[in-house]
Every structure is written in C-alpha cells, then in structure tokens.
Motif scaffolding. Structure first.
Motif, PDB file in Angstrom:
ATOM      1  N   TYR A  14       0.808  -1.217   0.000  1.00  0.00           N
ATOM      2  CA  TYR A  14       0.000   0.000   0.000  1.00  0.00           C
ATOM      3  C   TYR A  14       0.848   1.278   0.000  1.00  0.00           C
ATOM      4  N   SER A  15       2.132   1.128  -0.285  1.00  0.00           N
ATOM      5  CA  SER A  15       3.056   2.259  -0.426  1.00  0.00           C
ATOM      6  C   SER A  15       3.089   3.183   0.791  1.00  0.00           C
ATOM      7  N   PHE A  16       3.041   2.591   1.978  1.00  0.00           N
ATOM      8  CA  PHE A  16       3.251   3.384   3.186  1.00  0.00           C
ATOM      9  C   PHE A  16       4.732   3.729   3.254  1.00  0.00           C
ATOM     10  N   PRO A  17       5.085   4.948   3.550  1.00  0.00           N
ATOM     11  CA  PRO A  17       6.501   5.343   3.546  1.00  0.00           C
ATOM     12  C   PRO A  17       7.225   4.944   4.840  1.00  0.00           C
ATOM     13  N   LEU A  18       7.220   3.654   5.129  1.00  0.00           N
ATOM     14  CA  LEU A  18       7.819   3.170   6.370  1.00  0.00           C
ATOM     15  C   LEU A  18       9.031   2.269   6.142  1.00  0.00           C
TER      16      LEU A  18
END
Length: 175
Positions: A34-38
């Motif tokens: 989900y392309s979370f910037p983590l």
C-alpha cells in the motif's frame, strides 16, 4: 496450525488466499503493498541495510528481554501469578544495556534506522508501552537521546491516533 506452523498470532489471510504470519513480515508486506513510507527505498542499498540492521537489533537485543519483563510483570499479574523476580532482574539488565548502546547510536540519528521514521521504530512501541505500564519508564526517559527519539515517535499523528484508540479500547474493556 494451518495458518501459522507454530500455532501463534498474528496471522493474516487475504481475500485471494495469501496467508502471512509474523508481525514484522505482515507490516513490511502491507507497507510495500500500500506504499506506506515506512521502509527505505530498495534503490537506497545503504538505507535498506541500516533498516535491516536496526530491525535485527530490535529483535535480538530488545524484544526478547523486554518481552520477558512484559510477561512476568504485566501478563502474570492478570493471571494472578507472581513474577519471577530473578528473570525480571536479568531481563532488565539486558534492556538497560540495549538502551545504553542505543543512547550512543541515537546521538547522531533521529530514528533507529537513520534519519527517517520506519517500521523499525514502530516495532518498539508495544513493548515500550508495556515497560511504562510496569513502571520502568526511566529506562527510556533517563537517557537524553533515547527519550528524544521516543518523543519524536510519540509526536507522530498516526502514533497518537493509535495510542488514543488503544486507550479507548482499554476503557471499554474495563466497563
């Protein structure tokens, strides 16, 4: 056992049947999907290696002794069992040593894996919350760089929302 070969939680079964177990693997998968910037970019090999290093350090040197403390002082309390004080003392020494080293590492970094907040930082939150609940907040707050890191983590809006939701759930459970 069909979903997790060791019979543990967490396990996630997605609508397409894909099954994944272990919290770090699940979080990493969701971050990528989900392309979370983590997570660091795969193209940044050094940042990815620092992330892996930070995640390994958390798992090997923090989670195991902190988990023992949480079980002995938090879980056993709800089970009506006395804690094993010798086990707690040994685990506390390990956690203290971990944060003594982290104090030095965080002198030059904002987060455990470098300048960016990542899943490596998120992995600490549940067990540090348990350490606080057990009365061991000084392990974090007595170290200037560690305390500043912890404050940066807690000041993030998503973390504030999660902690507020946890507080509401705990209040509802007590009713």
């Amino acid at each position: 056992m069909k979903r997790h070969p060791w019979g543990k939680v967490p396990v996630v079964v997605f609508p397409n049947g894909f099954t994944l177990y272990e919290s770090r693997a699940i979080c990493s998968y969701l971050s990528k999907k989900y392309s979370f910037p983590l997570l660091p970019a795969d193209s940044d090999v050094e940042a990815a290696a620092r992330f892996d290093q930070a995640q390994c350090a958390e798992m090997l040197y923090f989670a195991e002794p902190a988990g023992k403390i949480a079980f002995e002082k938090f879980v056993k309390k709800f089970m009506g069992l006395p804690p094993n004080d010798a086990l707690v003392a040994d685990a506390l020494r390990s956690v203290e040593t971990f944060f003594d080293i982290a104090e030095q590492l965080l002198q030059d970094e904002d987060y455990m894996a470098g300048k960016q907040f990542t899943l490596a930082d998120i992995n600490y939150i549940p067990l540090i919350q348990r350490l606080f609940a057990c009365g061991y907040e000084d392990i974090i707050l007595s170290r200037k760089a560690v305390s500043a890191w912890w404050k940066r983590c807690l000041d993030r809006p998503a973390i504030q929302n999660m902690l507020a939701a946890d507080k509401e759930a705990a209040a509802a459970a007590r009713k």
